[in-house]
Design an enzyme around this catalytic site. Sequence first.
Site, PDB file in Angstrom:
ATOM      1  N   ASN A 141       9.163   4.657   3.972  1.00  0.00           N
ATOM      2  CA  ASN A 141       8.892   4.183   5.158  1.00  0.00           C
ATOM      3  C   ASN A 141      10.287   3.556   5.732  1.00  0.00           C
ATOM      4  O   ASN A 141      11.018   3.186   4.908  1.00  0.00           O
ATOM      5  CB  ASN A 141       7.867   3.227   5.132  1.00  0.00           C
ATOM      6  N   HIS A 181       8.420   7.163   8.581  1.00  0.00           N
ATOM      7  CA  HIS A 181       9.125   7.290   7.439  1.00  0.00           C
ATOM      8  C   HIS A 181      10.262   7.606   7.911  1.00  0.00           C
ATOM      9  O   HIS A 181      10.736   8.254   8.851  1.00  0.00           O
ATOM     10  CB  HIS A 181       8.365   8.140   6.658  1.00  0.00           C
ATOM     11  N   ARG A 236       0.675  -1.209  -0.014  1.00  0.00           N
ATOM     12  CA  ARG A 236      -0.073  -0.047   0.024  1.00  0.00           C
ATOM     13  C   ARG A 236       0.776   1.216   0.043  1.00  0.00           C
ATOM     14  O   ARG A 236       1.105   2.070  -1.010  1.00  0.00           O
ATOM     15  CB  ARG A 236      -0.899  -0.069   1.279  1.00  0.00           C
ATOM     16  N   ASP A 237       1.382   1.638   1.186  1.00  0.00           N
ATOM     17  CA  ASP A 237       1.936   2.796   1.279  1.00  0.00           C
ATOM     18  C   ASP A 237       3.398   2.879   0.313  1.00  0.00           C
ATOM     19  O   ASP A 237       3.704   3.671  -0.360  1.00  0.00           O
ATOM     20  CB  ASP A 237       2.945   2.934   2.555  1.00  0.00           C
ATOM     21  N   CYS A 261       3.654   9.155   0.884  1.00  0.00           N
ATOM     22  CA  CYS A 261       2.206   9.684   0.575  1.00  0.00           C
ATOM     23  C   CYS A 261       2.543  10.631  -0.544  1.00  0.00           C
ATOM     24  O   CYS A 261       3.235  11.761  -0.467  1.00  0.00           O
ATOM     25  CB  CYS A 261       1.737  10.474   1.813  1.00  0.00           C
ATOM     26  N   HIS A 265       4.115   4.584  12.824  1.00  0.00           N
ATOM     27  CA  HIS A 265       4.499   4.386  11.368  1.00  0.00           C
ATOM     28  C   HIS A 265       5.372   5.293  11.011  1.00  0.00           C
ATOM     29  O   HIS A 265       4.873   6.715  10.870  1.00  0.00           O
ATOM     30  CB  HIS A 265       2.945   4.612  10.785  1.00  0.00           C
TER      31      HIS A 265
END
Length: 331
Positions: free
Chosen positions: A279, A235, A13-14, A266, A233
């Site tokens: 990330n 980065h 996803r990310d 993002c 979460h």
Amino acid sequence: MPDQVRITDVSPRDGLQNEPGVIPTEQKVELVRLLTDTGVDEIEVSSFVSPKWVPQLGDAVAVFRGVAAANSERWKVAPRQGDQPPQQPVYSALVPNERGLDALRELGDSGPTHISVFTAASETFARKNTNATVAETLERFKPVVEHARVHGLHLRGYISCAFACPFEGSIAPERVVDVAAKLINLGIDHIALGDTIGAAGPSTLRGLLDSMTARFGPIASPFRGESWDLTMHLHDTFGRAAECVKVALDMGVRSFDGAVSGLGGCPYASTPGKRAPGNISTQTLVRTIHEAGYATGVDLDRLEQAGRFAAKIVNDARLRAASTTAGGANA
Ligand code: HMG
Ligand code: MG
């Protein structure tokens, strides 16, 4: 026995949402299959967001179908005597609004058991990422919360820009605590603090976690299914994410996200000339946690294999995107 730490790999996803090229569905399914064998607890498979906003993940339903099909093929093979069944991760996806629930309904049993809503501690970022104020994002979550409650889905609430916003700069911890309180009141199961642009350092992280525990009490364990648990979460813009993981472990956090090979970012956190950062790599995350004396159940060799595959499909897609652009420029 060392304390267990929960690992979510968000690379499908990310990791893929900010790529210039679109990765073919079957390669995404293969990435999830490889990650499934690593022993991570959760894989964030995709997003049920608008394909106009994030075309890279426009095939989310097909990816979930492909993963379900790949798993049912595997389960047809009877395990040999004495083999331990592999630990099966849970699969998750982002669901920003009522419309995102259509995908869940369409998928039925092939859909995720864990879903996530996402908002921000920054009004400007919320507007750019979701075309809504923070209050409006919370309003949009209400049908999603209701769906999760009725269908027994686990619900995560992301708060982006927990330390800084690419447009507003530093974010005060009180703003994050305020949004967290609203999400908890809404009925989400746990909070994920998103360091969207990799701005956290050990002291800002300590400050935010102190503010969160002052308001909500000690961080609970995700393995006991308590409310008010927390995922970090991170980065990794300045290479400080691993240091932050150690601080978070010291302060009681037992759940972290990573993306294999450090993919991610993002698309709506990018500013002109500056692409949103990746990330923390799941490989670095798991090594850091093991070195700090905690257990994860993740097989690092298999994780490296998944990481190599992820890096390859992303590089291939970047080359395809670059040659299309160059072809267009020459035409
Ligand atoms: P909007 O344009 O305000 O939505 O977008 P709308 O309700 O006005 O609808 C407009 C059109 O979009 C309609 O279609 C809807 O049906 C459609 P039309 O009638 O024009 O044909 N639509 C949808 N289609 C598919 N799925 C949906 C959906 N919703 C509406 N769910 C919206 C609002 C939230 C949908 C949009 O802004 C969006 O998709 N944003 C997603 C942005 C995103 O995915 N960002 C990355 C994830 S967040 C992140 O990376 C941070 C994180 O990693 C943590 C961290 O690092 O901090 C989680
Ligand atoms: Mg992120």
